[in-house]
Design a protein around this motif. Structure first.
Motif, PDB file in Angstrom:
ATOM      1  N   LEU A 184      10.963  -3.044  17.530  1.00 30.72           N
ATOM      2  CA  LEU A 184      10.434  -4.012  16.519  1.00 30.72           C
ATOM      3  C   LEU A 184       8.992  -3.826  16.388  1.00 30.72           C
ATOM      4  N   LEU A 185       8.344  -4.141  17.498  1.00 23.82           N
ATOM      5  CA  LEU A 185       6.999  -4.057  17.804  1.00 23.82           C
ATOM      6  C   LEU A 185       6.361  -2.750  17.269  1.00 23.82           C
ATOM      7  N   GLY A 186       6.956  -1.610  17.130  1.00 24.81           N
ATOM      8  CA  GLY A 186       6.568  -0.363  16.768  1.00 24.81           C
ATOM      9  C   GLY A 186       6.827  -0.465  15.157  1.00 24.81           C
ATOM     10  N   SER A 187       7.897  -1.019  14.649  1.00 26.21           N
ATOM     11  CA  SER A 187       8.205  -1.350  13.265  1.00 26.21           C
ATOM     12  C   SER A 187       7.302  -2.147  12.732  1.00 26.21           C
ATOM     13  N   LEU A 188       6.651  -3.176  13.105  1.00 21.31           N
ATOM     14  CA  LEU A 188       5.555  -3.948  12.708  1.00 21.31           C
ATOM     15  C   LEU A 188       4.206  -3.071  12.532  1.00 21.31           C
ATOM     16  N   LEU A 189       3.929  -2.529  13.632  1.00 21.39           N
ATOM     17  CA  LEU A 189       2.726  -1.648  13.306  1.00 21.39           C
ATOM     18  C   LEU A 189       2.775  -0.634  12.195  1.00 21.39           C
ATOM     19  N   TYR A 190       4.046  -0.088  12.231  1.00 23.22           N
ATOM     20  CA  TYR A 190       4.071   0.944  11.263  1.00 23.22           C
ATOM     21  C   TYR A 190       4.049   0.499   9.825  1.00 23.22           C
ATOM     22  N   LEU A 191       4.706  -0.746   9.592  1.00 21.49           N
ATOM     23  CA  LEU A 191       4.640  -1.301   8.334  1.00 21.49           C
ATOM     24  C   LEU A 191       3.286  -1.931   7.926  1.00 21.49           C
ATOM     25  N   LEU A 192       2.544  -2.265   9.169  1.00 21.24           N
ATOM     26  CA  LEU A 192       1.353  -3.015   8.725  1.00 21.24           C
ATOM     27  C   LEU A 192       0.545  -1.585   8.183  1.00 21.24           C
ATOM     28  N   GLY A 193       0.782  -0.532   8.917  1.00 21.73           N
ATOM     29  CA  GLY A 193      -0.323   0.766   8.446  1.00 21.73           C
ATOM     30  C   GLY A 193       0.038   1.019   7.076  1.00 21.73           C
ATOM     31  N   THR A 194       1.472   0.967   6.796  1.00 22.57           N
ATOM     32  CA  THR A 194       2.003   1.159   5.337  1.00 22.57           C
ATOM     33  C   THR A 194       1.383   0.516   4.371  1.00 22.57           C
ATOM     34  N   ALA A 195       1.376  -1.061   4.553  1.00 17.54           N
ATOM     35  CA  ALA A 195       1.007  -1.629   3.705  1.00 17.54           C
ATOM     36  C   ALA A 195      -0.546  -1.659   3.516  1.00 17.54           C
ATOM     37  N   LEU A 196      -1.426  -1.238   4.508  1.00 18.67           N
ATOM     38  CA  LEU A 196      -2.960  -0.999   4.279  1.00 18.67           C
ATOM     39  C   LEU A 196      -3.045   0.107   3.300  1.00 18.67           C
ATOM     40  N   ILE A 197      -2.195   1.302   3.589  1.00 17.44           N
ATOM     41  CA  ILE A 197      -2.242   2.493   2.706  1.00 17.44           C
ATOM     42  C   ILE A 197      -1.957   2.290   1.329  1.00 17.44           C
ATOM     43  N   TYR A 198      -0.953   1.296   1.080  1.00 18.12           N
ATOM     44  CA  TYR A 198      -0.512   0.984  -0.242  1.00 18.12           C
ATOM     45  C   TYR A 198      -1.604   0.234  -1.032  1.00 18.12           C
ATOM     46  N   GLY A 199      -2.203  -0.651  -0.198  1.00 14.99           N
ATOM     47  CA  GLY A 199      -3.034  -1.376  -0.777  1.00 14.99           C
ATOM     48  C   GLY A 199      -4.495  -0.744  -1.186  1.00 14.99           C
ATOM     49  N   SER A 200      -4.618   0.424  -0.669  1.00 17.67           N
ATOM     50  CA  SER A 200      -5.924   1.248  -0.815  1.00 17.67           C
ATOM     51  C   SER A 200      -5.831   2.336  -1.803  1.00 17.67           C
ATOM     52  N   PHE A 201      -4.296   2.728  -1.648  1.00 17.82           N
ATOM     53  CA  PHE A 201      -4.249   4.014  -2.449  1.00 17.82           C
ATOM     54  C   PHE A 201      -3.288   3.682  -3.592  1.00 17.82           C
ATOM     55  N   GLY A 202      -2.390   2.785  -3.632  1.00 18.07           N
ATOM     56  CA  GLY A 202      -1.496   2.477  -4.571  1.00 18.07           C
ATOM     57  C   GLY A 202      -0.147   3.278  -4.652  1.00 18.07           C
ATOM     58  N   THR A 203      -0.275   4.344  -3.465  1.00 15.11           N
ATOM     59  CA  THR A 203       0.949   5.209  -3.644  1.00 15.11           C
ATOM     60  C   THR A 203       1.300   5.344  -1.879  1.00 15.11           C
ATOM     61  N   LEU A 204       2.542   5.730  -1.689  1.00 20.02           N
ATOM     62  CA  LEU A 204       3.208   5.855  -0.578  1.00 20.02           C
ATOM     63  C   LEU A 204       3.634   7.308  -0.477  1.00 20.02           C
ATOM     64  N   ASP A 205       3.727   8.020  -1.464  1.00 15.99           N
ATOM     65  CA  ASP A 205       4.218   9.314  -1.704  1.00 15.99           C
ATOM     66  C   ASP A 205       3.334  10.402  -0.666  1.00 15.99           C
ATOM     67  N   ILE A 206       3.893  11.234   0.383  1.00 14.28           N
ATOM     68  CA  ILE A 206       3.120  11.890   1.163  1.00 14.28           C
ATOM     69  C   ILE A 206       2.241  12.877   0.331  1.00 14.28           C
ATOM     70  N   SER A 207       2.912  13.578  -0.514  1.00 15.88           N
ATOM     71  CA  SER A 207       2.353  14.694  -1.230  1.00 15.88           C
ATOM     72  C   SER A 207       0.967  14.285  -1.867  1.00 15.88           C
ATOM     73  N   LEU A 208       1.150  12.858  -2.660  1.00 10.01           N
ATOM     74  CA  LEU A 208       0.001  12.528  -3.443  1.00 10.01           C
ATOM     75  C   LEU A 208      -0.884  11.975  -2.686  1.00 10.01           C
ATOM     76  N   LEU A 209      -0.519  11.218  -1.337  1.00 10.98           N
ATOM     77  CA  LEU A 209      -1.438  10.930  -0.353  1.00 10.98           C
ATOM     78  C   LEU A 209      -2.251  12.231   0.332  1.00 10.98           C
ATOM     79  N   SER A 210      -1.768  13.319   0.435  1.00  7.12           N
ATOM     80  CA  SER A 210      -2.554  14.269   0.900  1.00  7.12           C
ATOM     81  C   SER A 210      -3.668  14.822   0.039  1.00  7.12           C
ATOM     82  N   GLU A 211      -3.705  14.326  -1.110  1.00  5.73           N
ATOM     83  CA  GLU A 211      -4.572  14.725  -2.159  1.00  5.73           C
ATOM     84  C   GLU A 211      -5.698  13.789  -2.263  1.00  5.73           C
ATOM     85  N   ALA A 212      -5.236  12.642  -2.022  1.00  2.00           N
ATOM     86  CA  ALA A 212      -6.264  11.513  -1.971  1.00  2.00           C
ATOM     87  C   ALA A 212      -7.349  11.594  -1.363  1.00  2.00           C
TER      88      ALA A 212
END
Lengths: 509, 543
Positions: A184-212
């Motif tokens: 769960l600790l691991g999940s929390l960290l992962y979710l936190l990272g995901t939220a940060l990325i979504y906040g900054s880039f507005g997408t979570l799709d790996i292909s789209l992110l790789s171009e951002a």
């Protein structure tokens, strides 16, 4: 050259990916609908069907020579969900199907040994959880979106944790809780990272992110959080506190799935994060850090495995050690302008290590399960002469051991040989020394058991109950598969590169 | 595939197939009596395959088999000893359930140890080398005594080290090649130009030296060879150590030469040759004395290899193979002799002892024996300087050690009841003993380049006799020193490893304690945070 296809286009065989994810889910629903009496039969049918789907996916990949893609509902990301399986993912799907099928067969045979409890709570739960694990693993291997991957990872954790404490003993419940808390600790960290990325880039799709374009500190921090969260779930040294008790305490069939497959999912995601999401040069130092942890894992946990008195604990520590090999791939697989990481021998070596470890480790746990079933304990010192009582299990353990030690002919040998070659060419003498030392230590702990198998004590070791052949067979099949992987050619393996972009230059910011 | 190619392939595949057939109960019962036939394809290949026979198995097997002259000589001698020892084993091991297990390990070791003489590519060489190495463990621990077990553990640890050194060396060799699995002769040819030359050669000498038993890597040999059952000792000491010899012959660049490494090999070889004798004369068990004699003889082979490497003399490898095949047959016959003498008494004892004496003194270079031929053939490459004398003196040492061996077996046999070893054991022994004479004699003109008549000249005889006289005199002195007997334990410096035991234990305990600490919640949580910080830092640094 576009990096990963910006717009996902469904391919003809794409529906197979949906099938791979949904088939086990349907099985769970059927099991709940038809009740405990039918559970085993539904499970067996699903195992066979799932194996067929995996074969069909491999055939489709080889036929088309390109990745399989499916866009759920025809909605393009970032709105919709895309499933995509390139060569590496397909290899993972096939490995998963094989290990799950063999483990399921073992569990089926084991439950028939004891007809009184074969429809009880524990066997029924086992099948439901096994199907859930399978579905989650497949979803992770074909996922294209960081949030869906999070969901699949959670499903995996919540299905895997109860597998640990199926027998309901206090110590296994404690181990499961430990596992749950840390995961769960691991999940929390992962979710936190995901939220940060979504906040900054507005997408979570790996292909789209790789171009951002990834300026600023947010991206590295988010990535670090996600990777460490995954490391906790993969139990890389020094974050392995939960693994030995959990994997050693679980029933044999569950241990096999946990050790062979479940911890590979977070590694697979780290691989995707580092190679597909992170811009290539940012990963240089991070890759070195991961390799240091990997090398420490190999050396430290191999020594720990050597010191264990119980067979299953030994195998569990060996898992942490073998996971380390996967992480030393990162600095070796740096690639170049002309040669992307997946064109190198390291990629093949890493993937082979992953697959051959999965097969060998599952074989070892199943063999250990047959041993524990026969003698009622798994204390290595008291197993003198078990080779005569259980020759098939002893052979399976020995063959699987060859692969772990990296002795030819076996998949583990080819993997180690390729990694060692890459370390020598790339000028990483310490990594080369670690790979060899890990092989020596593995030789030590495998040999301890083989030595007991060959011993001839004055009072022959007798099993407390007869063990049918079919119970031992699953382990042998997996071990032989691990050895047969040694026939893979010593060069970058074409299958693993299908569907990967063939140049990195376009991704560089 | 040509007929010779088929024979080469069968040399490895027949024993493997026989091992696999042991899954069938019917075959299993008969397998001890079929052991003698397993090496027959290899024997035929050695005699009838033309020089340079070549077979290639395409992917996924990617194995190349090839036979050159040194390989054929070694293969023939080895196959003959395996066959005779197999016939010996069928009776010696008896009809016990454990014999079948012994037979399986026997066949696997056989396949590997014959394979090393004929494989042509690097990966397959590693495969058969490992097979021979690891399967031999089953032979060593077969008797399941405490000493066999200890020998097995020491053996496996050192064998795994040998594998690790060689794997690294092979990977470094192949790293500069376009082909992932190059031929051995190609990598050996490019070795002198390799940027990693020094480390590769060092690793090769370490890895193969371990297998040959070069001091100080010899400790497994005097433990393992006596622990195994008699026929297994014969092949372990006669054939399996030669895997190291053929490895050095194949992988070192004799065409180009490496003078510095040649000198290193000569030095190590000389130390080994004398050390084996010095420790050997303190031993009290016949098989251990023979094992130390093997150590000493492997030292002499290392000197010959070193001379070839120093002088860039590719022809020297033929002489090494010639010397090695002499040692294979004689040492194999001597181990079988120990088994025969242990079961023979009365009137049969005297002729058996006489033949044993001839075989033993052959190692010291007694005229007309294979040892004399081997020593005379190798004389020219040693030159006429100090090295030649030092080697002759080592021959004197061999005589001394063999006299010590003979006195030991004669004393042990004195208590034997009036019995005789069965003919099924006598016959293989006589075959090996005869072959140890016939094969070297028939090869001598081709190898040494001079007719057999030259062997009977007074000068040649004197070259052989004076070291024997020195050895005999030394025996007179040694036999007056009763304190010498049993002064050094078997495996000599292995006792030093015991001294390192406590500190190793402390280290292992330290690891265990560290693991307990690291697996506590607060520590693991802290670790999580530290790794996150480090990783974030590393990622930012890279951006």
């Amino acid at each position: 050259m576009t990096p990963l296809d910006a717009a996902h286009v469904a391919t003809p065989g794409g529906f197979l990916l949906v099938l791979a994810v949904m088939l086990p889910v349907i099985a769970v629903l059927l099991m709940l609908a038809f009740g405990p009496r039918q559970t085993r039969h539904i499970a067996l049918a699903t195992l066979a069907a799932g194996l067929l789907v995996a074969i069909a996916i491999v055939a489709e990949l080889l036929r088309s020579g390109d990745a399989l893609t499916y866009v759920v509902g025809g909605w393009q990301p970032p709105l919709g969900i895309a499933l995509r399986a390139d060569g590496t993912s397909v290899a993972m799907l096939a490995m998963t199907a094989l290990v799950i099928a063999a483990t399921g067969f073992f569990a089926y045979a084991q439950q028939r040994l004891d007809p009184a409890t074969s429809h009880g709570r524990a066997p029924t739960s086992f099948w439901i959880l096994l199907m859930a694990v399978w579905s989650a693993l497949n979803a992770i291997f074909v996922g294209e979106d960081l949030f869906n991957l999070y969901v699949a990872l959670e499903l995996l954790t919540f299905a895997a944790v109860p597998l640990v404490c199926l027998d309901g003993r206090a110590e296994t419940i404690a181990a499961a809780l430990r596992y749950l808390m840390f995961a769960l600790l691991g999940s929390l960290l992962y979710l936190l990272g995901t939220a940060l990325i979504y906040g900054s880039f507005g997408t979570l799709d790996i292909s789209l992110l790789s171009e951002a374009s990834v300026e600023g500190p947010v991206f590295p921090v988010a990535l670090a959080l996600m990777i460490v969260g995954l490391l906790a779930k993969a139990a890389l040294f020094p974050l392995h506190l939960w693994l030995p008790p959990a994997h050693a305490g679980a029933p044999a069939a569950a241990s096999a799935v946990l050790s062979a497959l479940v911890i590979k999912a977070p590694f697979f995601l780290i691989l995707r994060l580092v190679l597909d999401v992170a811009p290539p040069q940012t990963a240089t130092y991070a890759g070195q850090l991961l390799a240091i942890l990997g090398a420490a894992s190999i050396l430290f946990c191999s020594v720990m495995a050597l010191r264990q008195a119980r067979l299953k604990l030994m195998i569990a520590y060996s898992t942490v050690a073998q996971i380390g090999y996967l992480f030393i791939v990162f600095p070796l697989a740096s690639g170049s302008e002309t040669l992307p990481p997946w064109g190198t021998i390291v990629w093949t070596g890493g993937a082979l290590q992953l697959v051959s470890h999965a097969l060998a480790k599952a074989a070892m746990f199943l063999a250990a399960g047959a041993i524990a079933e026969a003698f009622g304990h798994d204390r290595i010192a008291d197993l003198g002469g078990f080779g005569r009582a259980l020759p098939i299990s002893a052979a399976a353990f020995g063959l699987a051991g060859l692969s772990l030690m990296g002795i030819p002919p076996s998949g583990g040998f080819i993997a180690k040989c390729l990694l060692l070659t890459a370390a020598v060419i790339g000028g990483h003498p310490w990594l080369a020394a670690t790979i060899l030392a890990g092989g020596l230590l593995a030789g030590g702990y495998v040999f301890r058991v083989v030595d007991r198998a060959l011993a001839t004590p004055t009072i022959p070791l007798a099993p407390r109950k007869p063990i049918p052949r079919r119970l031992e067979l699953a382990a042998l099949v997996l071990a032989v598969a691990a050895v047969l992987l040694g026939l893979v050619p010593l060069q970058p393996f074409a299958l693993l590169q299908i569907g990967r972009p063939n140049s990195l230059t376009a991704v560089a910011p | 595939m040509s007929a010779s190619g088929l024979l080469l392939a069968a040399a490895v595949q027949v024993p493997l197939a026989m091992a696999a057939c042991c899954l069938s109960p019917g075959f299993r019962r008969r397998v001890p009596f079929l052991l003698a036939f397993a090496p027959v394809p290899a024997l035929l290949a050695a005699f009838f395959s033309p020089d340079g026979a070549f077979v290639f198995f395409p992917n996924p097997f990617r194995m190349t088999l090839t036979l050159d002259r040194p390989g054929a000589i070694l293969l023939g001698g080895a196959a003959l000893l395996w066959s005779a020892a197999g016939a010996f084993a069928a009776l010696y091991m008896g009809r016990k359930p454990a014999t079948i297990r012994f037979a399986v390990w026997w066949l696997l070791t056989l396949a590997g140890s014959l394979g090393v003489f004929i494989v042509g590519d690097v990966v397959s060489f590693y495969l058969v080398y490992t097979l021979a190495s690891l399967a031999a463990y089953g032979l060593i621990v077969h008797e399941q005594t405490a000493s066999a077990h200890r020998a097995g553990v020491v053996y496996v640890v050192l064998a795994l080290f040998s594998e690790a050194f060689l794997l690294l060396a092979f990977v470094m060799l192949a790293a500069t090649h376009p082909d992932a699995n190059p031929l051995i002769r190609d990598v050996a040819a490019t070795l002198p130009a390799s940027p990693m030359r020094e480390s590769i050669v060092a690793l090769l000498i370490l890895g193969f030296g371990l297998k040959m038993g070069l001091v100080p890597l010899h400790i497994w040999l005097p433990l393992a060879h006596p622990a195994a059952p008699m026929p297994a000792s014969a092949v372990l000491s006669g054939v399996v150590v030669k895997a190291g010899v053929i490895g050095l012959i194949r992988f070192l660049p004799f065409e180009a030469g490496l003078p510095i490494w040649g000198t290193v090999l000569i030095a190590v070889g000389l130390v080994t040759a004398y050390y084996g004798v010095a420790i050997g004369v303190t031993q009290t068990r016949a098989k251990t004395i023979l094992a130390y004699s093997t150590v000493s003889q492997m030292g002499l082979l290392a000197v010959l290899l070193g001379v070839g490497l120093e002088n860039a003399d590719p022809g020297g490898t033929m002489l090494v193979a010639y010397y090695a095949v002499h040692h294979t047959l004689v040492k194999g016959a001597l181990f079988l002799a120990v088994g025969i003498l242990a079961a023979t008494g009365g009137a049969r004892l005297r002729p058996a002892l006489l033949l044993t004496a001839i075989l033993a003194l052959s190692l010291g270079g007694m005229p007309l024996t294979s040892g004399a031929l081997a020593k005379l053939a190798t004389k020219p490459v040693l030159g006429y300087g100090a090295l030649s004398y030092v080697m002759s003196l080592a021959g004197a040492g061999s005589t001394l050690l063999m006299l010590h061996f003979l006195m030991t077996v004669a004393r042990d046999a004195r208590r034997n009841p009036d019995a005789s070893a069965p003919p099924g054991q006598f016959l293989p022994w006589l075959v090996v003993a005869a072959a140890s004479l016939i094969i070297p004699w028939s090869l001598y003109p081709a190898i040494a380049g001079e007719p057999v008549q030259s062997l009977f000249q007074a000068e040649a005889l004197w070259k052989l006799l004076w070291p024997m006289i020195v050895g005999g005199l030394a025996m007179l002195i040694v036999s007056r020193l009763p304190k010498l007997r049993g002064a050094v334990p078997e495996g000599d410096i292995v006792v030093l490893a015991k001294a390192g035991g406590p500190s190793l234990n402390r280290l292992l305990l330290g690891v265990q304690r560290a693991d307990t600490t690291l697996r506590r919640w607060p520590v693991a949580g802290l670790g999580l945070l530290i790794i996150t910080a480090l990783l974030a830092g590393a990622l930012m640094l890279g951006a």
